[in-house]
Design an enzyme around this catalytic site. Sequence first.
Site, PDB file in Angstrom:
ATOM      1  N   GLY A 226       9.175  -1.693   1.659  1.00  0.00           N
ATOM      2  CA  GLY A 226      10.248  -0.841   2.176  1.00  0.00           C
ATOM      3  C   GLY A 226      10.016  -0.568   3.647  1.00  0.00           C
ATOM      4  O   GLY A 226       9.364  -1.351   4.347  1.00  0.00           O
ATOM      5  N   SER A 227      10.526   0.555   4.111  1.00  0.00           N
ATOM      6  CA  SER A 227      10.473   0.837   5.545  1.00  0.00           C
ATOM      7  C   SER A 227       9.072   1.275   5.974  1.00  0.00           C
ATOM      8  O   SER A 227       8.284   1.781   5.174  1.00  0.00           O
ATOM      9  CB  SER A 227      11.487   1.931   5.878  1.00  0.00           C
ATOM     10  OG  SER A 227      11.105   3.125   5.231  1.00  0.00           O
ATOM     11  N   THR A 228       8.802   1.111   7.249  1.00  0.00           N
ATOM     12  CA  THR A 228       7.491   1.492   7.790  1.00  0.00           C
ATOM     13  C   THR A 228       7.266   2.999   7.630  1.00  0.00           C
ATOM     14  O   THR A 228       6.169   3.433   7.283  1.00  0.00           O
ATOM     15  CB  THR A 228       7.421   1.069   9.273  1.00  0.00           C
ATOM     16  OG1 THR A 228       7.510  -0.366   9.310  1.00  0.00           O
ATOM     17  CG2 THR A 228       6.121   1.500   9.924  1.00  0.00           C
ATOM     18  N   THR A 230       8.353   5.093   5.316  1.00  0.00           N
ATOM     19  CA  THR A 230       7.952   5.433   3.944  1.00  0.00           C
ATOM     20  C   THR A 230       6.551   4.893   3.658  1.00  0.00           C
ATOM     21  O   THR A 230       5.743   5.556   3.003  1.00  0.00           O
ATOM     22  CB  THR A 230       8.969   4.875   2.919  1.00  0.00           C
ATOM     23  OG1 THR A 230      10.273   5.285   3.311  1.00  0.00           O
ATOM     24  CG2 THR A 230       8.689   5.379   1.525  1.00  0.00           C
ATOM     25  N   GLY A 231       6.249   3.711   4.184  1.00  0.00           N
ATOM     26  CA  GLY A 231       4.913   3.136   3.993  1.00  0.00           C
ATOM     27  C   GLY A 231       3.834   4.043   4.565  1.00  0.00           C
ATOM     28  O   GLY A 231       2.773   4.240   3.949  1.00  0.00           O
ATOM     29  N   CYS A 282      13.572  -8.797   4.850  1.00  0.00           N
ATOM     30  CA  CYS A 282      12.471  -8.319   5.705  1.00  0.00           C
ATOM     31  C   CYS A 282      12.105  -9.358   6.748  1.00  0.00           C
ATOM     32  O   CYS A 282      11.955  -9.041   7.918  1.00  0.00           O
ATOM     33  CB  CYS A 282      11.267  -7.956   4.850  1.00  0.00           C
ATOM     34  SG  CYS A 282      10.732  -9.287   3.779  1.00  0.00           S
ATOM     35  N   GLU A 379      14.751  -2.682  14.183  1.00  0.00           N
ATOM     36  CA  GLU A 379      15.078  -3.612  13.099  1.00  0.00           C
ATOM     37  C   GLU A 379      16.514  -3.329  12.654  1.00  0.00           C
ATOM     38  O   GLU A 379      16.811  -2.253  12.137  1.00  0.00           O
ATOM     39  CB  GLU A 379      14.131  -3.380  11.917  1.00  0.00           C
ATOM     40  CG  GLU A 379      14.421  -4.297  10.763  1.00  0.00           C
ATOM     41  CD  GLU A 379      13.591  -3.992   9.526  1.00  0.00           C
ATOM     42  OE1 GLU A 379      13.283  -2.813   9.271  1.00  0.00           O
ATOM     43  OE2 GLU A 379      13.253  -4.952   8.820  1.00  0.00           O
TER      44      GLU A 379
HETATM   45  P1  NAD Z   1      12.845   2.745   2.060  1.00  0.00           P
HETATM   46  O1  NAD Z   1      11.477   2.901   2.641  1.00  0.00           O
HETATM   47  O2  NAD Z   1      13.885   3.702   2.441  1.00  0.00           O
HETATM   48  O3  NAD Z   1      12.767   2.805   0.463  1.00  0.00           O
HETATM   49  C1  NAD Z   1      11.946   1.939  -0.285  1.00  0.00           C
HETATM   50  C2  NAD Z   1      11.544   2.634  -1.580  1.00  0.00           C
HETATM   51  O4  NAD Z   1      10.708   3.749  -1.268  1.00  0.00           O
HETATM   52  C3  NAD Z   1      12.714   3.180  -2.398  1.00  0.00           C
HETATM   53  O5  NAD Z   1      12.449   2.949  -3.761  1.00  0.00           O
HETATM   54  C4  NAD Z   1      12.663   4.675  -2.075  1.00  0.00           C
HETATM   55  O6  NAD Z   1      13.213   5.503  -3.075  1.00  0.00           O
HETATM   56  C5  NAD Z   1      11.160   4.904  -1.984  1.00  0.00           C
HETATM   57  N1  NAD Z   1      10.764   6.101  -1.237  1.00  0.00           N
HETATM   58  C6  NAD Z   1      11.466   6.777  -0.294  1.00  0.00           C
HETATM   59  N2  NAD Z   1      10.730   7.822   0.162  1.00  0.00           N
HETATM   60  C7  NAD Z   1       9.548   7.798  -0.503  1.00  0.00           C
HETATM   61  C8  NAD Z   1       8.374   8.596  -0.459  1.00  0.00           C
HETATM   62  N3  NAD Z   1       8.269   9.639   0.358  1.00  0.00           N
HETATM   63  N4  NAD Z   1       7.337   8.267  -1.259  1.00  0.00           N
HETATM   64  C9  NAD Z   1       7.409   7.196  -2.082  1.00  0.00           C
HETATM   65  N5  NAD Z   1       8.505   6.417  -2.184  1.00  0.00           N
HETATM   66  C10 NAD Z   1       9.565   6.702  -1.401  1.00  0.00           C
HETATM   67  O7  NAD Z   1      13.259   1.230   2.382  1.00  0.00           O
HETATM   68  P2  NAD Z   1      14.658   0.528   2.037  1.00  0.00           P
HETATM   69  O8  NAD Z   1      15.670   1.101   2.976  1.00  0.00           O
HETATM   70  O9  NAD Z   1      14.897   0.554   0.575  1.00  0.00           O
HETATM   71  O10 NAD Z   1      14.362  -0.991   2.440  1.00  0.00           O
HETATM   72  C11 NAD Z   1      14.584  -1.490   3.719  1.00  0.00           C
HETATM   73  C12 NAD Z   1      13.282  -1.656   4.469  1.00  0.00           C
HETATM   74  O11 NAD Z   1      12.371  -2.419   3.669  1.00  0.00           O
HETATM   75  C13 NAD Z   1      13.426  -2.455   5.742  1.00  0.00           C
HETATM   76  O12 NAD Z   1      12.666  -1.831   6.762  1.00  0.00           O
HETATM   77  C14 NAD Z   1      12.802  -3.807   5.417  1.00  0.00           C
HETATM   78  O13 NAD Z   1      12.275  -4.509   6.502  1.00  0.00           O
HETATM   79  C15 NAD Z   1      11.745  -3.422   4.456  1.00  0.00           C
HETATM   80  N6  NAD Z   1      11.359  -4.567   3.617  1.00  0.00           N
HETATM   81  C16 NAD Z   1      10.156  -5.167   3.851  1.00  0.00           C
HETATM   82  C17 NAD Z   1       9.778  -6.284   3.102  1.00  0.00           C
HETATM   83  C18 NAD Z   1       8.460  -6.971   3.346  1.00  0.00           C
HETATM   84  O14 NAD Z   1       8.057  -7.774   2.504  1.00  0.00           O
HETATM   85  N7  NAD Z   1       7.762  -6.695   4.436  1.00  0.00           N
HETATM   86  C19 NAD Z   1      10.642  -6.768   2.108  1.00  0.00           C
HETATM   87  C20 NAD Z   1      11.862  -6.129   1.899  1.00  0.00           C
HETATM   88  C21 NAD Z   1      12.207  -5.013   2.668  1.00  0.00           C
END
Ligand code: NAD
Length: 476
Positions: A226-228, A230-231, A282, A379
């Site tokens: 997911g997003s940086t 949240t990571g 991504c 991004e």
């Molecule tokens: P996001 O970070 O908003 O959400 C991803 C997940 O995290 C969702 O299930 C969300 O409910 C959960 N989440 C949100 N807040 C949280 C928290 N505080 N604690 C734990 N979990 C939480 O990302 P998104 O908008 O769903 O996805 C888009 C992003 O993902 C883009 O930045 C994209 O580049 C990235 N992405 C990366 C890869 C990769 O392999 N590097 C692959 C696909 C997407």
Amino acid sequence: MQHLNMQNQFKLIINGQSCLGEAGELEIINPATAAIAAKCAQASIAQVNQAIEAAKQAFRSWQRSSHEERKSILNKIADGIEQHAETLAELIVLEQGKPLALAQMEVQGAIGWTRYTASLEMPVDIVEDSEQKRIERHYQPLGVVASITPWNWPLMIAVWHIMPALRAGNVVINKPSEFTPLATLKLCEIIQQEVPAGVISIVVGNGEIGEALSSHPDIAKVVFTGSTKTGQHIMSGAVKTLKHLTLELGGNDAGIVLPDADLDQIAKRIFNVAFLNAGQTCAALKRLYVHESQYDALAQKLADIANAQNVGDGMAAETTFGPVQNQLQYQKVKALIADALAQGAKALSGDQIVPEQGYFIAPTILTGLDESCRVVQEEQFGPVLPILKYRDIDDAIARANASEFGLGGSIWSSDLKAAQFYASQLQCGTAWVNTHAEIVPHAPFGGWKMSGVGAEFGMEGLLENTVGQTVHINKL
Ligand code: NAD
């Protein structure tokens, strides 16, 4: 929707049981219509804790199942995905928006990845085998793995997380994106047919549920895509119990076209890897650097391809280009395009008439801009590609690397030696030559810098689901 029965099917799985959500129901929006497509069970934090308790119990025996048993189970899961392929593909279109053919590819990818993961042999490294001593390095499962997935490739990414974790002897709790839980719920139902209660669970909810799961002291590892932002949040929640982490985060991949490139050969390929899944990938190509001698010609070729797309509902046979997945992302991409145009950029495509309902943006090629525009710095994660001019290759490499992200990058040229030389200078986890965004089950994939921690796929990815144990045997 020929294969979908929308009644009563979107329930959580906890301790082998399919159950309603204590937090009520979540409305799932079809991005092609902006209308509610389905309702799905929403978990409470108490249900997250129940899933963790059941997983801990299940781990006791699952970790001792043999490699052969787990390989066979993964192959049966792949058979199950195959049997439900059409339903899964239609669910992906309904919740995510991509054209049906691409959703079918996502399902085929899920099957292939599961079978490949089943085929992997868990290694035992012999560190020493002398007269007195044998030292072996074994790889043991970690325990309960939390998998948190995004909305762009919901089925595929869940498979990337779940299958290696199960193969290595862990138990898994998945939390799909609140925007796209439907295909993942179906996937977990298929997995549940083959494994003991508690080995797989799925809890649906927003970030709060993700946080309750990922920061829980009994979670041994979090695999997150997911997003940086949240990571980073997940990483800080992992500190107290030193959880293992695999973080696949955002990217802003650059592609550089060398002056000798054959534009007729590469234009379609560049379009496909920049606009894969309407740019919501991504490792899509997100900034394109083109030498000044070919800048106008390549930009026009890309615009011609963009203008030939059929933008519409992913279920319509003629659609080649689907909507953006959700309203927030739609508004973000629109704002990035508007910002670039306000700064003097030119849109060579993107003015097709698109359906009024739904989150449609026609693929947009932007020229006449530089790094001062947000669409280049950030991004975009959507259907817009900025094309930037360069004169000197070293300058292009420096500009490509001047990003906080480091997921992927590419060089396009007819001279493979030169291309490989420059590819090695890109600061990213995957450097491609004459392609981009190509991800395969046997090649490790992971980001540098703010794009992530660790890697998925291949042996390296499998071993991220284990902890090493060194065994010293004195032969007396
Ligand atoms: P996001 O970070 O908003 O959400 C991803 C997940 O995290 C969702 O299930 C969300 O409910 C959960 N989440 C949100 N807040 C949280 C928290 N505080 N604690 C734990 N979990 C939480 O990302 P998104 O908008 O769903 O996805 C888009 C992003 O993902 C883009 O930045 C994209 O580049 C990235 N992405 C990366 C890869 C990769 O392999 N590097 C692959 C696909 C997407």
